[in-house]
Scaffold this active site. Structure first.
Site, PDB file in Angstrom:
ATOM      1  N   ARG A 158       0.972  -1.221  -0.011  1.00 15.71           N
ATOM      2  CA  ARG A 158       0.055  -0.020  -0.157  1.00 15.71           C
ATOM      3  C   ARG A 158       0.790   1.131  -0.038  1.00 15.71           C
ATOM      4  O   ARG A 158       1.779   1.418   0.902  1.00 15.71           O
ATOM      5  CB  ARG A 158      -0.893   0.122   1.066  1.00 15.71           C
ATOM      6  CG  ARG A 158      -1.815  -1.296   1.634  1.00 15.71           C
ATOM      7  CD  ARG A 158      -3.061  -1.016   0.581  1.00 15.71           C
ATOM      8  NE  ARG A 158      -3.700  -2.251   0.678  1.00 15.71           N
ATOM      9  CZ  ARG A 158      -4.845  -2.372   1.364  1.00 15.71           C
ATOM     10  NH1 ARG A 158      -5.185  -1.611   2.251  1.00 15.71           N
ATOM     11  NH2 ARG A 158      -5.443  -3.591   1.177  1.00 15.71           N
ATOM     12  N   GLU A 178       0.763   3.906   1.136  1.00 12.42           N
ATOM     13  CA  GLU A 178       0.232   5.134   2.097  1.00 12.42           C
ATOM     14  C   GLU A 178       1.336   6.091   2.225  1.00 12.42           C
ATOM     15  O   GLU A 178       2.340   5.669   2.581  1.00 12.42           O
ATOM     16  CB  GLU A 178      -0.076   4.429   3.487  1.00 12.42           C
ATOM     17  CG  GLU A 178      -0.765   2.980   3.369  1.00 12.42           C
ATOM     18  CD  GLU A 178      -2.235   2.854   3.765  1.00 12.42           C
ATOM     19  OE1 GLU A 178      -2.723   4.184   3.792  1.00 12.42           O
ATOM     20  OE2 GLU A 178      -2.871   2.026   4.087  1.00 12.42           O
ATOM     21  N   ARG A 223       0.488   2.802  12.797  1.00  9.10           N
ATOM     22  CA  ARG A 223      -0.461   1.802  12.604  1.00  9.10           C
ATOM     23  C   ARG A 223      -0.436   1.190  11.069  1.00  9.10           C
ATOM     24  O   ARG A 223      -1.082   0.348  10.645  1.00  9.10           O
ATOM     25  CB  ARG A 223      -1.915   2.032  12.661  1.00  9.10           C
ATOM     26  CG  ARG A 223      -2.286   2.468  14.311  1.00  9.10           C
ATOM     27  CD  ARG A 223      -3.617   2.787  14.517  1.00  9.10           C
ATOM     28  NE  ARG A 223      -4.129   3.851  13.435  1.00  9.10           N
ATOM     29  CZ  ARG A 223      -3.846   5.112  13.196  1.00  9.10           C
ATOM     30  NH1 ARG A 223      -2.930   5.768  14.085  1.00  9.10           N
ATOM     31  NH2 ARG A 223      -4.234   5.837  12.182  1.00  9.10           N
ATOM     32  N   HIS A 224       0.393   2.214  10.099  1.00  8.82           N
ATOM     33  CA  HIS A 224       0.457   2.043   8.682  1.00  8.82           C
ATOM     34  C   HIS A 224       1.831   1.655   8.268  1.00  8.82           C
ATOM     35  O   HIS A 224       2.756   2.175   8.963  1.00  8.82           O
ATOM     36  CB  HIS A 224       0.158   3.133   7.859  1.00  8.82           C
ATOM     37  CG  HIS A 224      -1.334   3.308   8.206  1.00  8.82           C
ATOM     38  ND1 HIS A 224      -1.926   4.196   9.055  1.00  8.82           N
ATOM     39  CD2 HIS A 224      -2.375   2.910   7.384  1.00  8.82           C
ATOM     40  CE1 HIS A 224      -3.312   4.073   8.840  1.00  8.82           C
ATOM     41  NE2 HIS A 224      -3.534   3.488   7.903  1.00  8.82           N
ATOM     42  N   GLU A 227      -8.544  -0.760  13.737  1.00  9.94           N
ATOM     43  CA  GLU A 227      -9.137  -1.747  12.982  1.00  9.94           C
ATOM     44  C   GLU A 227      -8.043  -2.636  12.403  1.00  9.94           C
ATOM     45  O   GLU A 227      -6.987  -2.477  12.097  1.00  9.94           O
ATOM     46  CB  GLU A 227      -9.327  -0.921  11.808  1.00  9.94           C
ATOM     47  CG  GLU A 227     -10.118  -1.737  10.650  1.00  9.94           C
ATOM     48  CD  GLU A 227      -9.767  -1.362   9.212  1.00  9.94           C
ATOM     49  OE1 GLU A 227     -10.196   0.037   8.823  1.00  9.94           O
ATOM     50  OE2 GLU A 227      -9.133  -2.116   8.376  1.00  9.94           O
ATOM     51  N   SER A 233     -11.110  -6.192   7.572  1.00  8.27           N
ATOM     52  CA  SER A 233     -12.315  -5.680   7.051  1.00  8.27           C
ATOM     53  C   SER A 233     -12.819  -6.939   6.055  1.00  8.27           C
ATOM     54  O   SER A 233     -11.860  -7.312   5.610  1.00  8.27           O
ATOM     55  CB  SER A 233     -12.496  -4.447   6.295  1.00  8.27           C
ATOM     56  OG  SER A 233     -11.263  -3.799   6.031  1.00  8.27           O
ATOM     57  N   ARG A 269      -1.172  -5.781  12.334  1.00  7.60           N
ATOM     58  CA  ARG A 269      -2.192  -5.486  13.421  1.00  7.60           C
ATOM     59  C   ARG A 269      -2.604  -6.507  14.519  1.00  7.60           C
ATOM     60  O   ARG A 269      -2.743  -6.079  15.608  1.00  7.60           O
ATOM     61  CB  ARG A 269      -3.108  -4.688  12.623  1.00  7.60           C
ATOM     62  CG  ARG A 269      -2.855  -3.596  11.961  1.00  7.60           C
ATOM     63  CD  ARG A 269      -3.732  -2.542  11.799  1.00  7.60           C
ATOM     64  NE  ARG A 269      -3.444  -1.334  10.914  1.00  7.60           N
ATOM     65  CZ  ARG A 269      -4.228  -0.465  10.161  1.00  7.60           C
ATOM     66  NH1 ARG A 269      -5.690  -0.614  10.449  1.00  7.60           N
ATOM     67  NH2 ARG A 269      -3.924   0.475   9.648  1.00  7.60           N
TER      68      ARG A 269
HETATM   69  P1  AMO Z   1      -8.606  -3.359   4.050  1.00  5.22           P
HETATM   70  O1  AMO Z   1      -7.920  -2.649   3.104  1.00  5.22           O
HETATM   71  O2  AMO Z   1      -9.199  -2.902   5.168  1.00  5.22           O
HETATM   72  O3  AMO Z   1      -9.487  -4.682   3.255  1.00  5.22           O
HETATM   73  O4  AMO Z   1      -7.186  -4.299   4.665  1.00  5.22           O
HETATM   74  C1  AMO Z   1      -7.584  -5.353   5.512  1.00  5.22           C
HETATM   75  C2  AMO Z   1      -6.655  -5.261   6.776  1.00  5.22           C
HETATM   76  O5  AMO Z   1      -5.343  -5.387   6.344  1.00  5.22           O
HETATM   77  C3  AMO Z   1      -4.505  -4.541   7.059  1.00  5.22           C
HETATM   78  N1  AMO Z   1      -3.849  -3.378   6.470  1.00  5.22           N
HETATM   79  C4  AMO Z   1      -2.937  -2.585   6.967  1.00  5.22           C
HETATM   80  N2  AMO Z   1      -2.261  -2.825   8.019  1.00  5.22           N
HETATM   81  C5  AMO Z   1      -0.822  -1.848   8.225  1.00  5.22           C
HETATM   82  N3  AMO Z   1      -0.686  -0.780   7.439  1.00  5.22           N
HETATM   83  C6  AMO Z   1      -1.431  -0.734   6.242  1.00  5.22           C
HETATM   84  N4  AMO Z   1      -1.038   0.209   5.130  1.00  5.22           N
HETATM   85  C7  AMO Z   1      -2.500  -1.829   5.918  1.00  5.22           C
HETATM   86  N5  AMO Z   1      -3.409  -1.831   4.752  1.00  5.22           N
HETATM   87  C8  AMO Z   1      -4.186  -2.804   5.417  1.00  5.22           C
HETATM   88  C9  AMO Z   1      -5.577  -4.100   8.366  1.00  5.22           C
HETATM   89  C10 AMO Z   1      -6.945  -4.114   7.507  1.00  5.22           C
HETATM   90  O6  AMO Z   1      -7.880  -4.203   8.273  1.00  5.22           O
HETATM   91  N6  AMO Z   1      -9.901  -6.720   0.273  1.00  5.22           N
HETATM   92  C11 AMO Z   1     -10.245  -6.001   1.620  1.00  5.22           C
HETATM   93  C12 AMO Z   1     -10.340  -7.147   2.382  1.00  5.22           C
HETATM   94  C13 AMO Z   1     -11.558  -8.167   2.136  1.00  5.22           C
HETATM   95  O7  AMO Z   1     -12.704  -7.551   2.163  1.00  5.22           O
HETATM   96  O8  AMO Z   1     -11.509  -9.399   2.144  1.00  5.22           O
HETATM   97  C14 AMO Z   1      -8.839  -5.266   2.159  1.00  5.22           C
HETATM   98  O9  AMO Z   1      -7.935  -5.136   1.597  1.00  5.22           O
HETATM   99  O10 AMO Z   1      -5.579  -4.910   9.319  1.00  5.22           O
END
Ligand code: AMO
Length: 439
Positions: free
Chosen positions: A221, A223, A229-230, A362, A365, A413
């Protein structure tokens, strides 16, 4: 001059030494953690994966040559020791080893980049720069033993519940979670991206008859924000189930989380002690809050959140003060969830999406997915995306795609929840954030 390993092999780890093997000869391997030279007696604390063992060298009992070699040892050098186990009320663990022979397998330069005895504390950046040395601290390696146990128990749980482990590509041609967080790469003559999520692939698997699949793999990602947390590369535990809805997969998720915590509590007693964490096994089922309720709860605490907003950091924080533990947030507005999320048939502004939270964090999801081709195209367009970029994915919805649902759980997480770490960087060996691409 250093010695070769030759035919020396470790016979015991430090924690395997106790008074039941008093008088036995053992071969130990490890690092010089500390050395105390009192003239007539030298104490060396030898550290291995599992702990510390005291090597006691009294001048009366061992040869002057051996004593001299021990006296010259430097901290963090790699050492092999052959010696006799002896009970000692003063030594850590109740036993010490009287050396008969040592091998200096490698020397360590001084001064050290950081102090593995933890007497001198270091900032996270210094620690990450010398991660190999940072991980010599048992309080740090404990996090990764817990993470490994978590991943193992997740795999076992899913396999025992009829899931098939899959591997999907990480070099991909299109976005899944919204276009802004993609890392573009050059793929021969064209542009491609690092995969943000196995979302499209795990959904396509639902059209195959394999029914229940999971993948544990990196997601990328882009980000830009620098938070605790990211990260830009994390491990996602992804699940997809055919002939199932959001309720079914929420139930799988909460049971998996519950079971994993039980397993970690059982198998990682020493590691939890190393990091001073008392894990509570949460009760099932986890509480469920509707998105609308969350808006009211947050506003009643003086933090403004409008209907249709995603949770701000301030909102997550107040929610975390009210909700102590794991809970779901359900019925999210369709517009702030990805195109593949199923809207309610009667109230399409609401969706069957859910998030799993731990306090203010979180961790997962998921949702019931749209399985009807035309509705999916409509949702893709509504979100400002081009259906042509999703041609191959969309094709799998034309020839018999069953209803399905799934979720993605962030491994780091979740590890934060299990270890009480406040900074996600603590849960990754070599974290990737905007500033860090090495080591
Ligand atoms: P989402 O984008 O919410 O959903 O990602 C799911 C989980 O992945 C973790 N996560 C991260 N942790 C740390 N840093 C990040 N940049 C980061 N991005 C994501 C989190 C988050 O809750 N395709 C959907 C899932 C689905 O619907 O099956 C998805 O990717 O814990």
């Amino acid at each position: 001059m250093t010695d070769s390993l030759g035919n020396w092999r470790r016979t015991h780890y430090s924690k395997e030494l106790d008074d039941t093997i008093e008088g036995e000869s053992v071969t130990l391997m490890g690092w010089v953690h500390e050395i105390r030279d009192l003239g007539g007696i030298i104490f060396v604390l030898l550290r291995d994966r599992d702990g510390l063992i005291q090597i006691t060298a009294p001048s009366k009992k061992i040869s002057p040559e051996l004593l001299n070699d021990i006296r010259k040892l430097r901290k963090e050098s790699v050492l092999g020791v052959k010696g006799i186990v002896q009970g000692s009320s003063k030594a850590p663990g109740g036993v010490e080893v009287i050396p008969e022979e040592i091998k200096l397998l490698n020397n360590s330069e001084q001064p050290l980049p950081l102090d593995p005895t933890e007497k001198v504390k270091a900032e996270i950046d210094t620690r990450l720069d010398s991660r190999y040395m940072d991980l010599r601290k048992h309080s740090v390696s404990a996090i990764f033993k817990i993470k490994s146990t978590m991943l193992h128990s997740v795999r076992v749980y899913l396999e025992e519940n009829g899931f098939l482990e899959i591997n999907t590509p990480k070099l991909v041609g299109s976005a899944t979670e919204g276009g802004t967080e993609l890392f573009p790469i050059t793929y021969f003559e064209r542009e491609a991206f690092l995969g943000q999520s196995p979302q499209l692939y795990k959904q396509m698997m639902m059209a195959t008859g394999l029914d229940k699949v999971f993948e544990i793999a990196p997601i990328f990602r882009a980000e830009e924000h620098d938070t605790l947390r990211h990260l830009n590369e994390v491990i996602s535990i992804d699940v997809e189930v055919a002939f199932a809805d959001n309720e079914d997969v929420m139930s799988i998720l909460e049971k998996l989380v519950h079971n994993t915590i039980k397993e970690v509590k059982k198998k990682c007693k020493a590691e939890l002690e190393d990091i001073d964490v008392q894990l509570e096994v949460p009760e099932l089922p986890f509480p469920r809050l509707e998105y609308d309720e969350v808006i009211d709860m947050v506003n009643s605490k003086g933090v403004t959140l409008r209907h249709g907003d995603d949770l701000s950091r301030a909102a997550e924080k107040v929610l975390g003060e009210i909700m102590d533990g794991y809970y779901f947030i359900t019925n999210w507005p369709s517009d702030i969830k990805p195109f593949y999320v199923m809207p309610h048939p009667e109230e399409p502004e609401k969706s069957y999406a859910f998030d799993l939270m731990y306090k203010d964090l979180e961790i997962s999801s998921g949702a019931t997915r749209v399985h009807q081709h035309d509705l999916l195209v409509e949702r893709i367009k509504k979100q400002g995306l081009n259906p042509d970029s999703f041609q191959r994915y969309l094709a799998s919805f034309v020839y018999g795609m069953p209803p399905h649902a799934g979720w993605g759980l962030g491994a780091e997480r979740f590890t934060m929840c299990l270890t009480g770490m406040k900074n996600i960087r603590e849960t990754v060996l070599f974290p990737r954030d905007r500033r860090r691409l090495a080591p």
